[in-house]
Scaffold this motif. Sequence first.
Motif, PDB file in Angstrom:
ATOM      1  N   ARG A   1       0.850  -1.205   0.000  1.00 45.46           N
ATOM      2  CA  ARG A   1       0.000   0.000   0.000  1.00 45.46           C
ATOM      3  C   ARG A   1       0.880   1.247   0.000  1.00 45.46           C
ATOM      4  NH1 ARG A   1      -2.988  -2.926   3.785  1.00 45.46           N
ATOM      5  NH2 ARG A   1      -1.994  -1.801   5.493  1.00 45.46           N
TER       6      ARG A   1
ATOM      7  N   GLY B   1       3.948   1.484  -1.055  1.00 44.48           N
ATOM      8  CA  GLY B   1       4.634   1.556  -2.355  1.00 44.48           C
ATOM      9  C   GLY B   1       3.749   2.171  -3.430  1.00 44.48           C
ATOM     10  N   HIS B   2       2.468   1.870  -3.366  1.00 44.97           N
ATOM     11  CA  HIS B   2       1.546   2.439  -4.359  1.00 44.97           C
ATOM     12  C   HIS B   2       1.333   3.938  -4.145  1.00 44.97           C
ATOM     13  CE1 HIS B   2       0.528  -1.711  -5.586  1.00 44.97           C
ATOM     14  NE2 HIS B   2       0.269  -1.117  -6.723  1.00 44.97           N
ATOM     15  N   ARG B   3       1.406   4.375  -2.896  1.00 44.58           N
ATOM     16  CA  ARG B   3       1.258   5.818  -2.630  1.00 44.58           C
ATOM     17  C   ARG B   3       2.555   6.571  -2.934  1.00 44.58           C
ATOM     18  NH1 ARG B   3      -1.191   4.171   2.350  1.00 44.58           N
ATOM     19  NH2 ARG B   3       0.749   4.778   3.352  1.00 44.58           N
TER      20      ARG B   3
END
Lengths: 112, 112
Positions: free
Chosen positions: B106, B108-110
């Motif tokens: 999560r 890493g996606h932000r």
Amino acid sequence: MDTTAETTSDSFTSYCGATVRRAIDLIGGKWTMLILWELLDREHRYAELQRRVAGISQKVLSSELKSLVSAGLVEREVTPTVPPQVTYRITAEGRSLDDVFAAIDRWGHRHR
Amino acid sequence: MDTTAETTSDSFTSYCGATVRRAIDLIGGKWTMLILWELLDREHRYAELQRRVAGISQKVLSSELKSLVSAGLVEREVTPTVPPQVTYRITAEGRSLDDVFAAIDRWGHRHR
């Protein structure tokens, strides 16, 4: 091995594998994580940080901090005293790692 | 330095600091995390694992796997073929790291 599980597993890898690997490259590493953990607690001066992250060498600490600053996870503030005082603090971006460390903490409490 | 803040900070550290530090010692290394990530996906034979964790040396992979097996996070199965086939899979204890990797994913996606 169950074929359905295998297919799901492959989708899983292609979906989030690259993101997780990139994140691990950035924040994985024992020293990196220990430094982030200390800075999530509160800001620290260089010498405090070296004392708190027991066992880290000056060379590794400096290099880790440089990487973390360059990744935008930590900021470095120099106060022009004599000698200059250097303070490191977590950025908002770094603060968003709270969830990761909370998960590690929960896991650590279960795994004793 | 503000004494109250220092006390709070110290309680915080003593409350969850030791647990997090121990967990980071166990799972925080870059290679350790990358290996766990692959094994959370599915079981692997030694050579597959070496191929998937790009850049890892045989020496480091063997030593990491040995530590993970000894920590109870990974299990090693030897099938008595010629040559013997060695398979590594995550244990239930290791599987409980799912939350940690989900949080990293999560994050890493932000953080792009």
